[in-house]
Design an enzyme around this catalytic site. Structure first.
Site, PDB file in Angstrom:
ATOM      1  N   LYS A   1       0.619  -1.268   0.079  1.00  9.50           N
ATOM      2  CA  LYS A   1       0.020   0.136  -0.078  1.00  9.50           C
ATOM      3  C   LYS A   1       0.879   1.211  -0.082  1.00  9.50           C
ATOM      4  CE  LYS A   1      -3.003   0.863   3.545  1.00  9.50           C
ATOM      5  NZ  LYS A   1      -3.056   2.127   4.018  1.00  9.50           N
TER       6      LYS A   1
ATOM      7  N   ARG B   1       2.794   6.053  -3.248  1.00 11.62           N
ATOM      8  CA  ARG B   1       4.159   6.834  -3.561  1.00 11.62           C
ATOM      9  C   ARG B   1       4.273   6.585  -5.116  1.00 11.62           C
ATOM     10  NH1 ARG B   1       4.054   5.712   1.664  1.00 11.62           N
ATOM     11  NH2 ARG B   1       5.448   6.843   3.265  1.00 11.62           N
TER      12      ARG B   1
ATOM     13  N   GLY C   1      -5.048   8.333   5.190  1.00 14.12           N
ATOM     14  CA  GLY C   1      -4.295   9.174   5.813  1.00 14.12           C
ATOM     15  C   GLY C   1      -3.086   9.455   4.905  1.00 14.12           C
TER      16      GLY C   1
ATOM     17  N   ARG D   1      -8.826  12.397  12.312  1.00 13.46           N
ATOM     18  CA  ARG D   1      -7.098  12.295  12.544  1.00 13.46           C
ATOM     19  C   ARG D   1      -6.406  13.495  12.538  1.00 13.46           C
ATOM     20  NH1 ARG D   1      -5.804   6.885   9.002  1.00 13.46           N
ATOM     21  NH2 ARG D   1      -3.810   7.017  10.316  1.00 13.46           N
TER      22      ARG D   1
ATOM     23  N   GLN E   1       4.514   9.180   7.073  1.00 17.75           N
ATOM     24  CA  GLN E   1       3.601   9.975   6.564  1.00 17.75           C
ATOM     25  C   GLN E   1       4.043  11.610   6.712  1.00 17.75           C
ATOM     26  OE1 GLN E   1      -0.351   9.024   7.856  1.00 17.75           O
ATOM     27  NE2 GLN E   1      -0.397   7.242   6.766  1.00 17.75           N
TER      28      GLN E   1
ATOM     29  N   ASP F   1       1.648  -1.274  11.987  1.00 19.36           N
ATOM     30  CA  ASP F   1       0.619  -1.748  11.252  1.00 19.36           C
ATOM     31  C   ASP F   1       0.013  -3.219  11.696  1.00 19.36           C
ATOM     32  OD1 ASP F   1      -0.103   0.673  10.388  1.00 19.36           O
ATOM     33  OD2 ASP F   1       0.943   0.218   8.407  1.00 19.36           O
TER      34      ASP F   1
ATOM     35  N   ARG G   1      -6.622   1.642  17.971  1.00 20.88           N
ATOM     36  CA  ARG G   1      -6.430   0.412  18.042  1.00 20.88           C
ATOM     37  C   ARG G   1      -6.020  -0.214  19.384  1.00 20.88           C
ATOM     38  NH1 ARG G   1      -3.581   0.117  11.926  1.00 20.88           N
ATOM     39  NH2 ARG G   1      -5.410   0.405  10.877  1.00 20.88           N
TER      40      ARG G   1
ATOM     41  N   ARG H   1      -7.719  -3.469   9.383  1.00 20.49           N
ATOM     42  CA  ARG H   1      -6.741  -4.411  10.379  1.00 20.49           C
ATOM     43  C   ARG H   1      -7.472  -4.962  11.217  1.00 20.49           C
ATOM     44  NH1 ARG H   1      -2.687  -3.325   6.900  1.00 20.49           N
ATOM     45  NH2 ARG H   1      -2.235  -1.267   6.252  1.00 20.49           N
TER      46      ARG H   1
END
Ligand code: S3P
Length: 413
Positions: free
Chosen positions: A19, A24, A87, A115, A160, A303, A334, A376
């Site tokens: 991902k 990118r 995000g 977020r 990020q 993640d 999470r 996830r």
């Protein structure tokens, strides 16, 4: 979605493309001179959001199966960019457009709109960018401004945030130094170097000078964050091989966790593809022991924490995960959603301020869980239910489309 219990799980899997690298490859080529072909791209909802945004900014992007064709446009146009649930899309693009002389409004879905975006906006302003958030969150407005290089420290070890600053620095006068507290994934640095950018990494810093990009073709490796579910199924229930998985050292914290938990695995056919290390990962059913994970490991496995927590429920003894407060600002909180999932299935998990305590050894009974719309959590829940005593049900199972549309089919459901 009903997930039956499985006695055994064995097979060879081609999990979808990475991902982070797909985002990118689409974004950077869309901002470069020329055309590029991106093979084995992940076309889940998040990367489709990126494609939509790059079209809105003026690039030509088309798809055929898992292949993406991009013709870049070094000069963007004013646009409204809907980033959906992603995000990565919003944060990287805030940086990419900041020095391009355009005015862009960024919006997202209900989860993304909660977020934090000031973590990107504030350091971008140090470069002279004009960025306005709405009380710290989306909608975000980036307006035309002249950027100048500076030393920008990121407060969180976030690829990020780092990537947004690097991308803005490509359009800033002079040199920019981006410094982060711990080293986060470096796909941006690798790909920009291949596209002709003046960029070099030194320790936890990246130095960037004003640069023009030229398009490059990218062959996207499989995503270790998606492979992680099938690796965990191998460790719990049989033997799995995930093919062509990216093993960039900034992403392989889960393998160091396997070493410490006693999970038996092997890397086969190691090679380098488009500047990224790749291997097939074989994992065998293993007796596991609990682990302690601390802050310095987090960027390399953040993640994967929900699925690692599932493994901890089946491992002997107590596991303590700390320094993981970033989990609170992912697609769901999470820390809460992972502990609720394990406890709903008969596990013994306590959420803490900065992580989780999982008391293992008893396995999981089975039952009903809620994904809270977080891909996830849904996939970790499916692994937990497959290895549980009775199997069970996931409410809100469809969110796997964000990163892994074929997930349930590959699980045999
Ligand atoms: C990503 C970086 C990580 C990760 C996310 C993808 C990226 O986020 O959790 O899924 O592609 O740069 P942070 O940079 O916020 O830690």
């Amino acid at each position: 979605m009903i997930i039956p219990k499985k006695e055994n799980f064995t097979g060879t899997f081609d999990v979808p493309g990475d991902k982070s690298i797909t985002h990118r490859a689409v974004m950077f080529n869309a901002a470069a001179r020329g055309s590029a072909v991106i093979k084995n791209a992940l076309l889940g909802d998040d990367c489709l959001s990126t494609i939509g945004c790059m079209r809105a900014l003026g690039a030509q992007v088309s798809t055929d199966g898992n292949t993406v064709y991009v013709t870049g446009t070094p000069q963007f146009r004013d646009a409204e960019c809907d980033c959906g649930n992603s995000g990565t899309t919003m944060r990287l693009l805030m940086g990419l457009v900041a020095g391009k002389g355009v005015n862009v409004k960024f919006t997202g879905d209900a989860s993304l709109s909660k977020r934090p975006m000031e973590r990107v906006a504030a350091p971008l302003r140090l470069l002279g960018a004009s960025v306005e958030t709405t009380g710290g969150t989306a909608p975000v407005y980036v307006r035309a401004a002249r950027l100048r290089g500076c030393v920008a420290d990121t407060k969180v070890a976030s690829a990020q945030v780092k990537s947004a600053l690097i991308l803005a620095a490509l359009g800033a006068d002079g040199e920019t130094q981006v410094r982060e507290p711990l080293r986060s994934r470096d796909h941006t640095e690798r790909m920009l170097a291949a596209m002709g950018a003046d960029i070099r990494a030194e320790g936890n810093s990246v130095f960037v000078k004003k640069s023009e990009l030229r398009c490059v073709d990218v062959d996207v490796p499989a995503d270790i964050s998606s492979a992680a579910y099938f690796m965990a199924l191998g460790a719990l229930l049989g033997e799995t091989v995930c093919k062509n998985v990216g093993i960039n050292p900034t992403r392989t914290g889960i393998l160091r966790v396997f070493d410490r938990m006693g999970v038996r695995y092997a890397l086969e056919n190691e090679r380098t593809v488009c500047g990224e290390p790749v291997a097939d990962i074989r994992v065998r059913k293993s007796a596991m022991r609990g682990i302690r994970l601390t802050e310095e490991m987090m960027p390399s496995l953040i993640d994967e924490i929900p699925v690692i927590a599932v493994l901890c429920a089946f491992a002997e003894g107590e596991s303590v995960i700390s320094g993981a407060q970033e989990l609170k600002v992912k697609e769901s909180d999470r820390i809460l959603t992972t502990s609720e999932m394990l406890n709903a299935l008969g596990g013994d998990c306590t959420p803490t301020e900065d992580g989780l305590i999982v008391r293992g050894g008893k396995g999981l009974r089975g039952g009903k869980i809620n994904s809270y719309g977080d891909h996830r959590i849904a996939m970790s829940g499916a692994v937990a239910l497959s290895a549980s005593g009775t199997g069970g049900e996931i409410v809100g199972a469809e969110c796997v489309n964000i990163s892994f549309p074929q997930f349930y089919a590959m699980l045999g459901i």
